[in-house]
Enzyme design. Structure first.
Site, PDB file in Angstrom:
ATOM      1  N   GLY A  47      21.577  49.389  -0.173  1.00  0.00           N
ATOM      2  CA  GLY A  47      21.889  48.346   0.791  1.00  0.00           C
ATOM      3  C   GLY A  47      23.003  48.766   1.728  1.00  0.00           C
ATOM      4  N   GLN A  52      30.033  47.983   7.475  1.00  0.00           N
ATOM      5  CA  GLN A  52      30.093  49.374   7.015  1.00  0.00           C
ATOM      6  C   GLN A  52      29.752  50.357   8.120  1.00  0.00           C
ATOM      7  OE1 GLN A  52      27.534  48.595   3.347  1.00  0.00           O
ATOM      8  NE2 GLN A  52      28.897  50.199   2.638  1.00  0.00           N
ATOM      9  N   CYS A 102      28.946  52.317  -3.795  1.00  0.00           N
ATOM     10  CA  CYS A 102      29.023  51.806  -2.430  1.00  0.00           C
ATOM     11  C   CYS A 102      29.177  52.986  -1.484  1.00  0.00           C
ATOM     12  CB  CYS A 102      30.212  50.847  -2.292  1.00  0.00           C
ATOM     13  SG  CYS A 102      30.369  50.151  -0.640  1.00  0.00           S
ATOM     14  N   LEU A 103      28.423  52.959  -0.397  1.00  0.00           N
ATOM     15  CA  LEU A 103      28.484  54.059   0.565  1.00  0.00           C
ATOM     16  C   LEU A 103      29.863  54.160   1.200  1.00  0.00           C
ATOM     17  CD1 LEU A 103      24.990  53.353   2.122  1.00  0.00           C
ATOM     18  CD2 LEU A 103      25.604  55.220   0.563  1.00  0.00           C
ATOM     19  N   GLU A 145      26.310  43.180  -1.053  1.00  0.00           N
ATOM     20  CA  GLU A 145      26.222  43.321   0.414  1.00  0.00           C
ATOM     21  C   GLU A 145      26.908  42.150   1.129  1.00  0.00           C
ATOM     22  OE1 GLU A 145      25.553  46.120   1.471  1.00  0.00           O
ATOM     23  OE2 GLU A 145      24.654  46.847  -0.375  1.00  0.00           O
ATOM     24  N   HIS A 148      30.620  42.348   1.528  1.00  0.00           N
ATOM     25  CA  HIS A 148      31.089  43.158   2.662  1.00  0.00           C
ATOM     26  C   HIS A 148      31.369  42.283   3.889  1.00  0.00           C
ATOM     27  CE1 HIS A 148      30.887  47.299   1.306  1.00  0.00           C
ATOM     28  NE2 HIS A 148      29.668  47.135   0.823  1.00  0.00           N
TER      29      HIS A 148
HETATM   30 NI    NI Z   1      28.777  48.555  -0.442  1.00  0.00          NI
END
Ligand code: NI
Length: 183
Positions: A47, A52, A102-103, A145, A148
């Protein structure tokens, strides 16, 4: 379309509250979502939320991969879903501890308590309204998500920071969350 740069923990955009999208069907939203999908596919994540990729708007995309689901009703594989202005409501049920990455927090994994069952709503860029009741990993990815959008990263949701680990170590030294819970 283009692959977007991902903000990492420490960048102020990840601490801010994202703004509601006035018109979910606007061409600019479709362009943003197309770039987010290309970015997510490039890094094979589950996701991605707009902050982000440095866009402070309430847009998330996610998918529920077959290998992560329990198969319980409400926790089945889900193709890519796009939600503009998503809203989450926790349903009755226990909090569940599960692993997240998490990216924006590369190289790490953490065990995070989440509501096991939620209802969520949102609009797609085609103007369709989505409403689903889900559980398990599906519920987890949506909570992650949507956090965020409120400037919250998963380490802030953790209650036991001994369970924040490097992926490489986690692969060498697996941690059994069920056994921990039984202690
Ligand atoms: Ni994340």
């Amino acid at each position: 379309m283009s692959i977007l740069k991902i903000a990492r923990m420490g960048h102020p955009i990840l601490r801010g509250v994202a703004a509601p999208v006035e018109d979910p069907t606007a061409p600019a939203v479709k362009r943003l979502v197309a770039d987010m999908i290309e970015t997510l596919d490039d890094i094979a994540g589950a996701g991605l939320a707009a902050p982000q990729v440095h866009v402070a708007q309430r847009v998330v995309i996610f998918r529920v991969p077959a290998e992560r689901v329990t198969g319980r009703p409400g926790d089945t594989a889900q193709e890519l879903t796009i939600l503009v202005n998503p809203v989450i409501e926790a349903l009755s049920g226990p909090m569940e501890l599960g692993w997240e990455g998490c990216l924006s927090v590369p190289g790490l994994r953490g065990a995070v308590p989440r509501h096991s069952r939620i209802r969520y709503r949102g609009t797609t860029p085609d103007g369709a309204e989505i409403e689903r009741e889900v559980e398990g990993f599906h519920a987890r990815v949506v909570q992650h998500e949507c956090d965020h959008l409120d400037g919250i990263l998963y380490p802030q949701r953790m209650t036991d920071h001994r369970l924040l680990v490097f992926v490489e170590e986690w692969q060498r030294h697996p941690i059994d969350l069920a056994a921990l819970a039984a202690e």
